[in-house]
Design an enzyme around this catalytic site. Structure first.
Site, PDB file in Angstrom:
ATOM      1  N   ASP A  14      -7.092   4.320  -4.481  1.00 61.08           N
ATOM      2  CA  ASP A  14      -7.722   4.180  -3.161  1.00 61.08           C
ATOM      3  C   ASP A  14      -8.336   5.556  -2.886  1.00 61.08           C
ATOM      4  O   ASP A  14      -8.612   6.303  -3.836  1.00 61.08           O
ATOM      5  CB  ASP A  14      -6.674   3.784  -2.094  1.00 61.08           C
ATOM      6  CG  ASP A  14      -7.308   3.379  -0.767  1.00 61.08           C
ATOM      7  OD1 ASP A  14      -7.869   2.276  -0.682  1.00 61.08           O
ATOM      8  OD2 ASP A  14      -7.277   4.180   0.195  1.00 61.08           O
ATOM      9  N   LYS A  73       0.866  -1.181   0.000  1.00 59.22           N
ATOM     10  CA  LYS A  73       0.000   0.000   0.000  1.00 59.22           C
ATOM     11  C   LYS A  73       0.900   1.227   0.000  1.00 59.22           C
ATOM     12  O   LYS A  73       2.028   1.163   0.485  1.00 59.22           O
ATOM     13  CB  LYS A  73      -0.878   0.010   1.263  1.00 59.22           C
ATOM     14  CG  LYS A  73      -2.119   0.847   1.129  1.00 59.22           C
ATOM     15  CD  LYS A  73      -3.256   0.081   0.472  1.00 59.22           C
ATOM     16  CE  LYS A  73      -4.428   0.985   0.173  1.00 59.22           C
ATOM     17  NZ  LYS A  73      -5.612   0.221  -0.282  1.00 59.22           N
TER      18      LYS A  73
HETATM   19  P1  NDP Z   1     -12.888   7.815  -2.796  1.00 63.19           P
HETATM   20  O1  NDP Z   1     -11.824   8.827  -2.553  1.00 63.19           O
HETATM   21  O2  NDP Z   1     -13.424   7.628  -4.154  1.00 63.19           O
HETATM   22  O3  NDP Z   1     -14.138   8.111  -1.832  1.00 63.19           O
HETATM   23  C1  NDP Z   1     -13.966   8.172  -0.449  1.00 63.19           C
HETATM   24  C2  NDP Z   1     -15.279   8.601   0.167  1.00 63.19           C
HETATM   25  O4  NDP Z   1     -15.189   8.496   1.581  1.00 63.19           O
HETATM   26  C3  NDP Z   1     -15.618  10.053  -0.113  1.00 63.19           C
HETATM   27  O5  NDP Z   1     -17.006  10.226  -0.108  1.00 63.19           O
HETATM   28  C4  NDP Z   1     -14.962  10.756   1.062  1.00 63.19           C
HETATM   29  O6  NDP Z   1     -15.508  12.035   1.357  1.00 63.19           O
HETATM   30  C5  NDP Z   1     -15.249   9.798   2.177  1.00 63.19           C
HETATM   31  N1  NDP Z   1     -14.212   9.913   3.202  1.00 63.19           N
HETATM   32  C6  NDP Z   1     -12.872   9.806   3.023  1.00 63.19           C
HETATM   33  N2  NDP Z   1     -12.236  10.015   4.185  1.00 63.19           N
HETATM   34  C7  NDP Z   1     -13.192  10.235   5.100  1.00 63.19           C
HETATM   35  C8  NDP Z   1     -13.163  10.516   6.483  1.00 63.19           C
HETATM   36  N3  NDP Z   1     -12.010  10.598   7.150  1.00 63.19           N
HETATM   37  N4  NDP Z   1     -14.353  10.683   7.115  1.00 63.19           N
HETATM   38  C9  NDP Z   1     -15.529  10.623   6.447  1.00 63.19           C
HETATM   39  N5  NDP Z   1     -15.620  10.363   5.122  1.00 63.19           N
HETATM   40  C10 NDP Z   1     -14.465  10.177   4.468  1.00 63.19           C
HETATM   41  O7  NDP Z   1     -12.310   6.437  -2.206  1.00 63.19           O
HETATM   42  P2  NDP Z   1     -12.834   4.949  -2.469  1.00 63.19           P
HETATM   43  O8  NDP Z   1     -14.296   4.951  -2.671  1.00 63.19           O
HETATM   44  O9  NDP Z   1     -11.933   4.349  -3.459  1.00 63.19           O
HETATM   45  O10 NDP Z   1     -12.476   4.273  -1.050  1.00 63.19           O
HETATM   46  C11 NDP Z   1     -13.417   4.172   0.006  1.00 63.19           C
HETATM   47  C12 NDP Z   1     -12.976   3.066   0.969  1.00 63.19           C
HETATM   48  O11 NDP Z   1     -12.950   1.814   0.252  1.00 63.19           O
HETATM   49  C13 NDP Z   1     -11.592   3.216   1.582  1.00 63.19           C
HETATM   50  O12 NDP Z   1     -11.586   2.665   2.882  1.00 63.19           O
HETATM   51  C14 NDP Z   1     -10.722   2.350   0.671  1.00 63.19           C
HETATM   52  O13 NDP Z   1      -9.535   1.924   1.315  1.00 63.19           O
HETATM   53  C15 NDP Z   1     -11.673   1.201   0.413  1.00 63.19           C
HETATM   54  N6  NDP Z   1     -11.380   0.386  -0.767  1.00 63.19           N
HETATM   55  C16 NDP Z   1     -11.294   0.944  -2.007  1.00 63.19           C
HETATM   56  C17 NDP Z   1     -11.055   0.159  -3.110  1.00 63.19           C
HETATM   57  C18 NDP Z   1     -11.050   0.694  -4.507  1.00 63.19           C
HETATM   58  O14 NDP Z   1     -11.010  -0.114  -5.447  1.00 63.19           O
HETATM   59  N7  NDP Z   1     -11.127   2.001  -4.721  1.00 63.19           N
HETATM   60  C19 NDP Z   1     -10.805  -1.295  -2.964  1.00 63.19           C
HETATM   61  C20 NDP Z   1     -11.003  -1.801  -1.637  1.00 63.19           C
HETATM   62  C21 NDP Z   1     -11.251  -0.965  -0.587  1.00 63.19           C
HETATM   63  P3  NDP Z   1     -14.743  13.378   0.863  1.00 63.19           P
HETATM   64  O15 NDP Z   1     -15.031  13.475  -0.588  1.00 63.19           O
HETATM   65  O16 NDP Z   1     -15.374  14.435   1.686  1.00 63.19           O
HETATM   66  O17 NDP Z   1     -13.294  13.187   1.179  1.00 63.19           O
END
Ligand code: NDP
Length: 444
Positions: free
Chosen positions: A164, A124
């Site tokens: 991510d 990562k």
């Molecule tokens: P994105 O950046 O596309 O979206 C993240 C979302 O979560 C946004 O809506 C963001 O809001 C919100 N968010 C981020 N940080 C926080 C926080 N500290 N508190 C509250 N809301 C928060 O990321 P992904 O959708 O790719 O990832 C989401 C989760 O899924 C993560 O845990 C990631 O590790 C996991 N994941 C992702 C994969 C992938 O293929 N992308 C694969 C497996 C797991 P804002 O816009 O306000 O920051």
């Protein structure tokens, strides 16, 4: 192995890394029994070798903002374990990124990748750079500066990064472009690439779709139909968007989505048209979820998470530790009977304890969200054979992989009373494969 001793030693050697300690503690508590059935593991000190990353790169990233001001951020890559394949795992850009968070993610990724049935190790990376409010030019210059350092440590058979939080198709494109320029090769070292240059169909959808496929398998064990079920989703990024898309297509009713500022509650359910607005809002205008409530006249709650809203199923898809003990108790009191994690480690240890005590269907992220890295693995295969598979073919493989992961969890996690502890199942199944590979390859 004495799990408590291993953990206290790690805490002493690596203090101030609470997320890393949390992830390790969860795994150790569930694998201790299976581990101790193999005395040879202890002789080879397998547990420490599995908990401590192979190596970590950290570097300064220097870039110029739109005002001409020079900025610095920290960049990292944690190469955790490559016993079963090249290091593989996403890159996170978020102001909160530090080594504790990346070490927890790389550790979890190792078990998750083992579960996928594909040959991928765990890693990562990321930076404390925050993409929020940055121009396209700033994002590009940052990505290029980041890869100018990272490129020498990665490669198609060495370490293959992906997206991510804060890293989607746009950022992967800029990073891959710079990587190609530095490495002078075109072998697809990143996954999540655009379709025009080696990306795979279904990769953007894979984590969200995969989580729903896993949920369907869990529901099947209790003869529950997804149709008409009320689902609370958090987040509004890549994972949340495609989770909601799949849920809508199956007739479920999604009532919440969120971002880091707050959540929206739409009692009528988010339909396909409203979801199209969210795609545009988040992926093109890069706006806030509050604007959905303004447009559709529904409730918006600033500074809160959606877990107090009544739902049948919760699918946390934002970030780590977003469901605490109180949230878990609120969900259960409202009748929630399934939690399937799109995010990595979204539930605190106290929340997990509540879910397991209540014997609801509870899928930890390392099983439920493995669809993303699985299709990344399929993207690597397509790059290696220089062919592209159809949407149907990739989706069918994704479904099969999620089915197989579920089967492994049931195999290793079914308790005497018939309850499936998916946390234990995922950890033991993921661990055994990596452990056997490490034993076979000698002391490294
Ligand atoms: P994105 O950046 O596309 O979206 C993240 C979302 O979560 C946004 O809506 C963001 O809001 C919100 N968010 C981020 N940080 C926080 C926080 N500290 N508190 C509250 N809301 C928060 O990321 P992904 O959708 O790719 O990832 C989401 C989760 O899924 C993560 O845990 C990631 O590790 C996991 N994941 C992702 C994969 C992938 O293929 N992308 C694969 C497996 C797991 P804002 O816009 O306000 O920051």
């Amino acid at each position: 192995m004495n799990a408590q001793k291993v953990l206290s030693d790690l805490k002493r050697r690596f203090p101030n890394e609470p997320e890393y300690h949390q992830a390790v503690a969860e795994v150790l508590s569930t694998i201790e029994e299976a581990y101790n059935e193999h005395p040879e593991f202890d002789r080879y000190n397998l547990i420490e070798r599995l908990c401590i990353p192979d190596r970590i790169f950290s570097f300064r990233v220097t870039w110029v903002d739109d005002k001409g001001q020079v900025q610095t951020n920290m960049g990292y890559r944690v190469q955790h374990n490559n016993a079963i394949g090249p290091y593989k795992g996403g890159i996170r850009f978020h102001s909160s990124v530090n080594l504790s968070i990346l070490k927890f993610l790389a550790f979890e990724q190792t078990f998750k990748n083992s579960l996928t049935t594909l040959p991928m190790g765990g890693g990562k990376g990321g930076s404390d750079f925050s993409p929020r409010g940055k121009s396209d030019g700033e994002i590009m210059r940052f990505c290029q500066a980041f890869v100018a350092e990272l490129w020498r440590h990665i490669g198609p058979e060495t370490d293959v990064p992906a997206g991510d939080i804060g890293v989607g198709g746009r950022e992967v494109g800029y990073m891959y472009g710079m990587y190609k320029k530095m490495a002078r090769e075109n072998t697809g070292t990143f996954t999540g690439k655009g379709l025009e240059f080696g990306g795979s169909l279904i990769r953007p959808e894979a984590t969200g779709y995969g989580n729903v496929y896993f949920l369907l398998e869990m529901l099947k064990t209790r003869n529950i139909d997804i149709k008409g079920k009320v689902v609370a989703v958090s987040g509004s990024g890549n994972v949340a968007q495609y989770t909601v898309e799949k849920l809508i297509s199956l007739g479920a009713k999604v009532i919440t989505m969120s971002d880091s500022n707050g959540y929206i509650y739409d009692p009528d359910g988010i339909d396909a048209e409203k979801l199209a607005y969210i795609f545009e809002l988040k992926n093109i205008y890069r706006g806030r979820i509050r604007e959905y409530a303004e447009k559709y006249g529904c409730k918006y709650v600033e500074g809160a998470r959606p877990w107090n809203e009544k739902c049948d199923i919760a699918m946390p898809s934002a970030t780590q530790n977003e469901i605490d003990g109180d949230d878990a108790r609120a969900l259960l009191a409202n009748g929630c009977f399934a939690v399937s994690e799109g995010a990595n480690m979204p539930s605190t240890p106290e929340a997990i304890e509540e879910f397991l005590k209540a014997k609801i269907l509870y899928a930890p992220g390392k099983a439920a969200n493995a669809g993303g890295v699985s299709v990344s693995g399929l993207e690597m295969t397509q790059n290696a054979i220089k062919l592209s598979w159809t949407k149907e073919e990739v989706d069918a493989r994704l479904k099969q992989i999620m089915f197989d992961i579920h089967t492994q969890c049931v195999k290793y996690g079914t308790q005497a009373d018939g309850y499936v502890n998916y946390v234990k199942g995922a950890n033991v199944a993921g661990f055994m494969k990596v452990a056997k590979a490490m034993m076979a390859q000698g002391i490294l």
